[in-house]
Design a protein around this motif. Structure first.
Motif, short mmCIF file in Angstrom:
data_model
loop_
_atom_site.label_atom_id
_atom_site.label_comp_id
_atom_site.label_asym_id
_atom_site.label_seq_id
_atom_site.Cartn_x
_atom_site.Cartn_y
_atom_site.Cartn_z
N THR A 92 50.27 -56.43 56.54
CA THR A 92 49.71 -55.11 56.83
C THR A 92 48.20 -55.18 56.98
O THR A 92 47.62 -54.60 57.91
N ARG A 93 47.55 -55.89 56.08
CA ARG A 93 46.10 -56.02 56.14
C ARG A 93 45.66 -56.88 57.33
O ARG A 93 44.62 -56.61 57.96
N ALA A 94 46.44 -57.90 57.63
CA ALA A 94 46.10 -58.75 58.78
C ALA A 94 46.17 -57.95 60.08
O ALA A 94 45.30 -58.07 60.95
N LEU A 95 47.21 -57.12 60.20
CA LEU A 95 47.34 -56.30 61.41
C LEU A 95 46.21 -55.28 61.48
O LEU A 95 45.68 -55.00 62.57
N ALA A 96 45.81 -54.73 60.34
CA ALA A 96 44.68 -53.80 60.32
C ALA A 96 43.42 -54.49 60.86
O ALA A 96 42.64 -53.87 61.61
N GLY A 97 43.24 -55.76 60.51
CA GLY A 97 42.09 -56.50 61.02
C GLY A 97 42.16 -56.68 62.54
O GLY A 97 41.13 -56.58 63.22
N GLN A 98 43.37 -56.92 63.06
CA GLN A 98 43.52 -57.02 64.52
C GLN A 98 43.20 -55.70 65.20
O GLN A 98 42.52 -55.68 66.24
N PHE A 99 43.69 -54.62 64.62
CA PHE A 99 43.40 -53.31 65.20
C PHE A 99 41.90 -53.04 65.20
O PHE A 99 41.33 -52.59 66.19
N ALA A 100 41.25 -53.31 64.07
CA ALA A 100 39.82 -53.04 63.95
C ALA A 100 39.02 -53.87 64.94
O ALA A 100 38.07 -53.39 65.57
N ALA A 101 39.39 -55.15 65.09
CA ALA A 101 38.68 -56.02 66.02
C ALA A 101 38.83 -55.55 67.46
O ALA A 101 37.88 -55.57 68.25
N ALA A 102 40.04 -55.11 67.81
CA ALA A 102 40.27 -54.64 69.18
C ALA A 102 39.55 -53.33 69.46
O ALA A 102 39.07 -53.09 70.57
N CYS A 103 39.47 -52.47 68.45
CA CYS A 103 38.80 -51.17 68.64
C CYS A 103 37.29 -51.31 68.65
O CYS A 103 36.60 -50.65 69.43
N GLY A 104 36.75 -52.19 67.76
CA GLY A 104 35.32 -52.39 67.71
C GLY A 104 34.57 -51.11 67.33
O GLY A 104 35.16 -50.09 66.98
N ARG A 105 33.27 -51.16 67.34
CA ARG A 105 32.40 -50.00 67.13
C ARG A 105 32.83 -49.13 65.94
O ARG A 105 32.82 -47.91 66.01
N GLY A 106 33.26 -49.76 64.87
CA GLY A 106 33.57 -49.02 63.67
C GLY A 106 35.01 -48.58 63.52
O GLY A 106 35.38 -47.97 62.52
N GLY A 107 35.85 -48.87 64.51
CA GLY A 107 37.27 -48.53 64.39
C GLY A 107 37.72 -47.50 65.41
O GLY A 107 37.00 -47.15 66.35
N ALA A 108 38.93 -47.01 65.22
CA ALA A 108 39.53 -46.05 66.14
C ALA A 108 39.16 -44.63 65.75
O ALA A 108 39.37 -44.22 64.61
#
Length: 332
Positions: free
Chosen positions: A202-218
């Motif tokens: 779950t945490r690893a996927l959160a990191g992927q999401f955050a990296a793809a979104c950039g600029r502080g997140g979605a």
């Protein structure tokens, strides 16, 4: 008339083709339509299994979104007439040769809009537009993370967000699915694993999401999947972000509310047609806006599978298995 009927609760295999009769004339405020196309939606899967909030008396035909030609109009209607090409929503009953639609959820469509495309765009694009525009108040330049981005609502959300000037990140369960979302306007994509996620995943996927979104997140998350994926998305949300709860194809999530507090996030339930009975003039302007988006080329509903009415059970089974990309339509 012929219809795909649910006679007892069950899965798609419980449906049978049979005959059913409508009242001699449509009820007041309704139009009777010769159905040419009916979209398959996830509520169809739930409704036939008695797992939906609406439980029609049996036998009934599933099917919410239809397009066809008006046959007759009920009392109190002046702007819809026999012979008009329309698309609209019924509570159920769309997988049949004829259906009675609420006039408040029925609009005329131009000749350039094919029946199958009209049916495919109704709930999916209506939900996506309502979620992003009315619920999230999406602004140009914001980042939108879409879970289940290759499904009907997911692809619609990608296109609507893109049309409104957002940076769109598509998330789906395979590279082939994310490729579809990228073709429809997503700027980046994440492939997430299938099946339950443990804490580390779950945490690893959160990191992927955050990296793809950039600029502080979605800034906005469109969640049509639920399950363990919701927590991962919430961990990647930006401060003051909005989590739009649309559906639960992977199960109902259990959210750690401390994340909502820490991110100052808002969790917003999206139920597009829930206000129709209260505000009778609420849906038609939105449907006309979607038609205008289609005419100018902002949206492109992707129909990947078409089935005749007598294979409607197979169509619903395809959606229930979460193997479909885009929209499945039954042609009558």
């Amino acid at each position: 008339m012929r219809a795909l009927l649910s006679r007892q609760p069950g899965g798609p295999e419980s449906l049978t083709l049979g005959d059913i009769e409508l009242p001699p004339v449509p009820p007041r405020g309704h139009v009777r339509v010769a159905v040419r196309a009916c979209a398959v939606n996830f509520p169809d899967v739930l409704m036939i299994a008695d797992r939906y909030q609406v439980r029609p008396p049996r036998p009934f035909a599933p099917g919410l979104d239809v397009a066809g030609t008006v046959l007759a109009v009920g009392d109190g209607l002046a702007d819809l007439r026999p012979g008009m090409r329309v698309m609209g929503q019924c509570r159920w009953g769309g997988m049949a040769q004829q259906a009675d639609l609420r006039a408040a959820a029925c609009v005329r469509i131009p000749d350039a809009l094919a029946f199958d495309v009209a049916a495919a765009m109704l709930t999916t694009y209506g939900t996506a537009r309502y979620a992003l525009q009315e619920c999230a108040a999406l602004r140009a330049g914001e980042t939108v993370l879409v879970l289940g981005a290759a499904g009907g609502v997911g692809l619609a959300a990608v296109e609507i967000a893109k049309a409104k000037g957002a940076h769109v990140v598509a998330a789906a369960s395979s590279a082939a699915k994310t490729e579809v979302a990228l073709r429809h306007g997503a700027a980046a994509a994440v492939v997430y694993p299938t099946g339950p996620l443990d804490r580390e995943a779950t945490r690893a996927l959160a990191g992927q999401f955050a990296a793809a979104c950039g600029r502080g997140g979605a800034n906005v998350v469109v969640d049509v999947v639920g399950g363990d994926y919701t927590e991962s998305a919430l961990r990647a949300i930006a401060p003051d972000g909005r989590l739009l709860v649309v559906g639960f194809t992977a199960g109902i999530p259990m959210l750690p509310l401390n994340l909502v507090l820490l991110r100052r996030a808002r969790v917003i339930g999206v139920a597009w047609s829930a206000d129709l009975d209260v505000q009778s003039d609420w849906m038609r302007p939105q449907l006309r806006e979607l038609i205008a988006h289609y005419v100018v080329g902002h949206i492109h509903p992707e129909i990947t599978e078409r089935y005749p009415l007598d294979q409607g059970a197979t169509a619903i089974a395809r959606l229930a298995a979460r193997s479909a990309v885009g929209k499945i339509v039954i042609e009558v």
